[in-house]
Motif scaffolding. Structure first.
Motif, PDB file in Angstrom:
ATOM      1  N   PRO A 239      -0.111  13.145   9.557  1.00 23.62           N
ATOM      2  CA  PRO A 239      -1.475  12.609   9.466  1.00 23.62           C
ATOM      3  C   PRO A 239      -1.561  11.352   8.598  1.00 23.62           C
ATOM      4  O   PRO A 239      -2.286  10.412   8.938  1.00 23.62           O
ATOM      5  N   THR A 240      -0.831  11.318   7.489  1.00 23.78           N
ATOM      6  CA  THR A 240      -0.892  10.151   6.598  1.00 23.78           C
ATOM      7  C   THR A 240      -0.388   8.903   7.299  1.00 23.78           C
ATOM      8  O   THR A 240      -0.999   7.826   7.202  1.00 23.78           O
ATOM      9  N   PHE A 241       0.721   9.013   8.023  1.00 25.50           N
ATOM     10  CA  PHE A 241       1.251   7.831   8.706  1.00 25.50           C
ATOM     11  C   PHE A 241       0.325   7.394   9.832  1.00 25.50           C
ATOM     12  O   PHE A 241       0.156   6.196  10.071  1.00 25.50           O
ATOM     13  N   ARG A 242      -0.297   8.340  10.513  1.00 23.11           N
ATOM     14  CA  ARG A 242      -1.227   7.977  11.584  1.00 23.11           C
ATOM     15  C   ARG A 242      -2.382   7.156  11.032  1.00 23.11           C
ATOM     16  O   ARG A 242      -2.843   6.198  11.663  1.00 23.11           O
ATOM     17  N   LYS A 243      -2.862   7.509   9.840  1.00 24.15           N
ATOM     18  CA  LYS A 243      -3.959   6.752   9.238  1.00 24.15           C
ATOM     19  C   LYS A 243      -3.506   5.353   8.823  1.00 24.15           C
ATOM     20  O   LYS A 243      -4.225   4.374   9.014  1.00 24.15           O
ATOM     21  N   LEU A 244      -2.319   5.263   8.225  1.00 21.75           N
ATOM     22  CA  LEU A 244      -1.796   3.948   7.848  1.00 21.75           C
ATOM     23  C   LEU A 244      -1.666   3.056   9.077  1.00 21.75           C
ATOM     24  O   LEU A 244      -1.987   1.865   9.042  1.00 21.75           O
ATOM     25  N   GLU A 245      -1.176   3.654  10.155  1.00 15.72           N
ATOM     26  CA  GLU A 245      -0.980   2.906  11.394  1.00 15.72           C
ATOM     27  C   GLU A 245      -2.321   2.454  11.955  1.00 15.72           C
ATOM     28  O   GLU A 245      -2.484   1.295  12.373  1.00 15.72           O
ATOM     29  N   ALA A 246      -3.292   3.350  11.943  1.00 16.76           N
ATOM     30  CA  ALA A 246      -4.614   3.018  12.487  1.00 16.76           C
ATOM     31  C   ALA A 246      -5.303   1.927  11.680  1.00 16.76           C
ATOM     32  O   ALA A 246      -6.032   1.092  12.219  1.00 16.76           O
ATOM     33  N   ARG A 247      -5.071   1.917  10.381  1.00 18.06           N
ATOM     34  CA  ARG A 247      -5.713   0.921   9.516  1.00 18.06           C
ATOM     35  C   ARG A 247      -4.857  -0.338   9.358  1.00 18.06           C
ATOM     36  O   ARG A 247      -5.198  -1.217   8.574  1.00 18.06           O
ATOM     37  N   ASP A 248      -3.741  -0.382  10.045  1.00 19.43           N
ATOM     38  CA  ASP A 248      -2.828  -1.525   9.977  1.00 19.43           C
ATOM     39  C   ASP A 248      -2.364  -1.764   8.536  1.00 19.43           C
ATOM     40  O   ASP A 248      -2.313  -2.891   8.044  1.00 19.43           O
ATOM     41  N   GLN A 249      -2.009  -0.657   7.838  1.00 20.63           N
ATOM     42  CA  GLN A 249      -1.574  -0.740   6.446  1.00 20.63           C
ATOM     43  C   GLN A 249      -0.082  -0.472   6.290  1.00 20.63           C
ATOM     44  O   GLN A 249       0.399  -0.240   5.189  1.00 20.63           O
ATOM     45  N   ILE A 250       0.651  -0.498   7.381  1.00 15.49           N
ATOM     46  CA  ILE A 250       2.094  -0.254   7.312  1.00 15.49           C
ATOM     47  C   ILE A 250       2.782  -1.463   6.689  1.00 15.49           C
ATOM     48  O   ILE A 250       2.524  -2.606   7.066  1.00 15.49           O
ATOM     49  N   ALA A 251       3.679  -1.212   5.736  1.00 16.62           N
ATOM     50  CA  ALA A 251       4.377  -2.305   5.053  1.00 16.62           C
ATOM     51  C   ALA A 251       5.367  -2.974   6.000  1.00 16.62           C
ATOM     52  O   ALA A 251       6.180  -2.303   6.643  1.00 16.62           O
ATOM     53  N   GLU A 252       5.289  -4.285   6.101  1.00 10.97           N
ATOM     54  CA  GLU A 252       6.221  -5.038   6.940  1.00 10.97           C
ATOM     55  C   GLU A 252       7.608  -5.112   6.312  1.00 10.97           C
ATOM     56  O   GLU A 252       8.614  -5.154   7.000  1.00 10.97           O
ATOM     57  N   HIS A 253       7.659  -5.135   4.979  1.00 11.30           N
ATOM     58  CA  HIS A 253       8.933  -5.231   4.264  1.00 11.30           C
ATOM     59  C   HIS A 253       8.970  -4.155   3.182  1.00 11.30           C
ATOM     60  O   HIS A 253       8.872  -4.458   1.989  1.00 11.30           O
ATOM     61  N   PRO A 254       9.115  -2.882   3.587  1.00 10.37           N
ATOM     62  CA  PRO A 254       9.038  -1.797   2.601  1.00 10.37           C
ATOM     63  C   PRO A 254      10.114  -1.863   1.528  1.00 10.37           C
ATOM     64  O   PRO A 254       9.871  -1.484   0.382  1.00 10.37           O
ATOM     65  N   LEU A 255      11.332  -2.355   1.852  1.00 12.24           N
ATOM     66  CA  LEU A 255      12.381  -2.435   0.840  1.00 12.24           C
ATOM     67  C   LEU A 255      12.017  -3.426  -0.251  1.00 12.24           C
ATOM     68  O   LEU A 255      12.170  -3.155  -1.450  1.00 12.24           O
ATOM     69  N   ARG A 256      11.507  -4.608   0.158  1.00 16.80           N
ATOM     70  CA  ARG A 256      11.094  -5.601  -0.825  1.00 16.80           C
ATOM     71  C   ARG A 256       9.964  -5.062  -1.698  1.00 16.80           C
ATOM     72  O   ARG A 256       9.955  -5.233  -2.921  1.00 16.80           O
ATOM     73  N   GLU A 257       9.012  -4.387  -1.071  1.00 15.38           N
ATOM     74  CA  GLU A 257       7.882  -3.819  -1.809  1.00 15.38           C
ATOM     75  C   GLU A 257       8.354  -2.733  -2.767  1.00 15.38           C
ATOM     76  O   GLU A 257       7.891  -2.639  -3.911  1.00 15.38           O
ATOM     77  N   LEU A 258       9.304  -1.913  -2.307  1.00 19.99           N
ATOM     78  CA  LEU A 258       9.827  -0.829  -3.141  1.00 19.99           C
ATOM     79  C   LEU A 258      10.519  -1.385  -4.385  1.00 19.99           C
ATOM     80  O   LEU A 258      10.268  -0.932  -5.510  1.00 19.99           O
ATOM     81  N   LEU A 259      11.398  -2.353  -4.192  1.00 21.54           N
ATOM     82  CA  LEU A 259      12.152  -2.905  -5.316  1.00 21.54           C
ATOM     83  C   LEU A 259      11.259  -3.692  -6.270  1.00 21.54           C
ATOM     84  O   LEU A 259      11.545  -3.773  -7.470  1.00 21.54           O
ATOM     85  N   SER A 260      10.193  -4.265  -5.737  1.00 17.17           N
ATOM     86  CA  SER A 260       9.282  -5.043  -6.592  1.00 17.17           C
ATOM     87  C   SER A 260       8.366  -4.150  -7.412  1.00 17.17           C
ATOM     88  O   SER A 260       8.077  -4.441  -8.580  1.00 17.17           O
TER      89      SER A 260
END
Length: 482
Positions: A239-260
């Motif tokens: 359910p959480t990923f479905r909401k992120l997807e619906a709101r267009d909140q998926i990170a394009e560069h999750p590795l960069r965001e994670l390390l930052s």
């Protein structure tokens, strides 16, 4: 400074979100996650026992027994070494393409690799090999290593995905319990592997290594693959990923965001895992090798028997631990199990050095079944809630698998070197009880890992019941409350 105050959400999660997950959805997710976990730990226990007992003579026959043990555990370590790579690759995909996609890919990779190990030719060839061929020399360990790498890549994101999926599916106030259920699959897989090895080993070690019988446990993986793939095909995305997807909140560069943004959380996750993952490998692989080595001299299928009892106890402990975290908080419960493991380290290894079959079974069962798997059961929702929604899969995967290299993969390799050194110092007499001093070093290493984990719990916020849609990590949410 102790930070154990539960992290609160920015805004409460709307009740209708929970209503979107039906009882059938929750049950299906639990089964799909558990079967994958069973496969991973069936492979894990299988490879642990094989590394400790038979891979030496099958794939490194030219070496003396202790050197063969080190070489065998080296292939075991390689699987852990590549797990962070698998965690990064599949973690990024999990945060961009969804939890279900990755869980399908990882279970297929692990199962296929394990099945193919059962088809490998050996170094010298064995009487009764089904393909009717002799040994292939150095190509045999090379192929074993390649398949171990594939196993490691798949395992690098499997358990992270299972725990995240169930935490995101579960009702908020019962996340600890429901998120622990896939980890019961760990016990099922461990018991299955141990029972098969016990039955085979009852015929004698020579009978296993000189015939095709050692292949049976690995070939059996194909059955688990079929069931796991079928279940996961019918699974809905979390359910959480479905909401992120619906709101267009998926990170394009999750590795960069994670390390930052998440290095403090990553370090905490690695520290929390050292005791659990290290103890798991130490007691499933290293302890078995130790008590059956010339340093102690226990005979028979002691490793398989110990794992059967330990995993049975663990199957009871895992959901209890998960439920306890819902009631008392993730940090307190996790710290309690880590402290138990720390206090038990020296008494357990002293008992193992005595060379008693009954005592060995009892102490391994307690160390694994209560200490290690108590942490395991209380860890699933804990690790998931520590990370923000946009890079959660990647964060949990990297934290889990870096710690796996530092503790789980290195522990048997370092321990095998200690055992070899002690046996060499005693002249390799093979006398039961020879070289009892080695237990102090092995206990000290176990205690060190546990001490780091206990210390980490005092600088980790309690994320119990936090909003899983919050993009911030639990550490940041505590510092900057709404």
């Amino acid at each position: 400074m102790t930070m154990t105050k539960p992290v609160q959400a920015d805004t409460p999660t709307p009740p209708p979100d929970d209503a979107q997950v039906t009882t059938a959805d929750l049950r299906r997710a639990a089964w799909a996650s558990s079967i994958g976990s069973a496969l991973e730990y069936y492979d894990f226990a299988l490879y642990s026992l094989a590394s400790a007992l038979i891979f030496g003579p099958l794939f490194f026959p030219g070496a003396d027994p202790t050197t063969g043990l080190i070489l065998s555990f080296s292939t075991y370590f390689i699987g852990f070494l590549v797990r962070p790579i698998g965690g990064i690759v599949f973690g990024r995909l999990g945060d961009r393409l969804g939890r279900k996609f990755v869980l399908m890919a990882t279970v297929a990779m692990m199962g296929a690799a394990s099945t193919l190990i059962g088809l490998l030719p050996t170094y010298d060839g064995a009487e009764g090999d089904w393909y009717g061929a002799g040994g292939v020399g150095i190509l045999a360990p090379v192929l074993l290593i390649l398949l171990r790498v594939v196993q490691g890549l798949g395992a690098g994101a499997e358990m992270a995905g299972a725990s995240i999926l169930m935490t995101e599916y579960a009702p908020r106030r019962r996340r600890g319990f429901f998120a622990s259920l896939p980890f019961m699959g760990v016990q099922v897989g461990t018991v299955a592997a141990a029972l098969i090895y016990f039955l085979l080993y009852s015929a004698g070690k020579d009978a296993i290594t000189s015939t095709w019988h050692w292949r049976i446990p690995f070939l059996a993986s194909i059955v688990i693959i079929a069931v796991a793939v079928w279940l996961r095909l019918r699974l809905k995305e979390s359910p959480t990923f479905r909401k992120l997807e619906a709101r267009d909140q998926i990170a394009e560069h999750p590795l960069r965001e994670l390390l930052s943004n998440s290095r403090p959380t990553l370090l905490r996750g690695i520290g929390l895992r050292l005791a659990e993952n290290g103890s798991s490998s130490i007691y499933q692989a290293l302890a078995v090798a130790y008590v059956t080595s010339a340093a102690v001299g226990v005979k028979g299928p002691i490793g398989a028997l110990s794992l059967v009892f330990a995993a049975t106890l663990g199957a009871v402990m895992v959901p209890i631990a998960g439920r306890l975290t819902d009631r008392f908080g993730r940090v307190k419960v996790y710290r309690g199990f880590a402290t138990f493991q720390l206090v038990a380290a020296f008494p357990v290894w002293w008992a193992l050095s005595r060379g008693s079959t009954v005592i060995t079974i009892v102490v391994i069962s307690l160390a694994l079944g209560i200490g290690t798997w108590g942490m395991f059961g209380s860890q699933s929702a804990f690790m998931t809630e520590l990370f923000g929604s946009r890079h959660r899969y990647l964060g949990v995967s990297v934290a889990r698998e870096v710690s796996a290299v530092l503790s789980g993969g290195l522990a048997p390799l370092l321990g095998a070197a200690i055992i070899a050194a002690v046996v060499a110092a005693d002249g390799g007499s093979g006398t039961p009880g020879a070289g009892l001093g080695s237990w102090v070093w092995l206990a000290g290493y176990t205690a060190l890992l546990c001490a780091i984990t206990v210390a980490t719990t005092f600088v980790t916020p309690d994320p119990t019941d936090r909003d899983l849609e919050d993009p911030r990590d639990a550490v940041d949410a505590l510092r900057q409350p709404a």
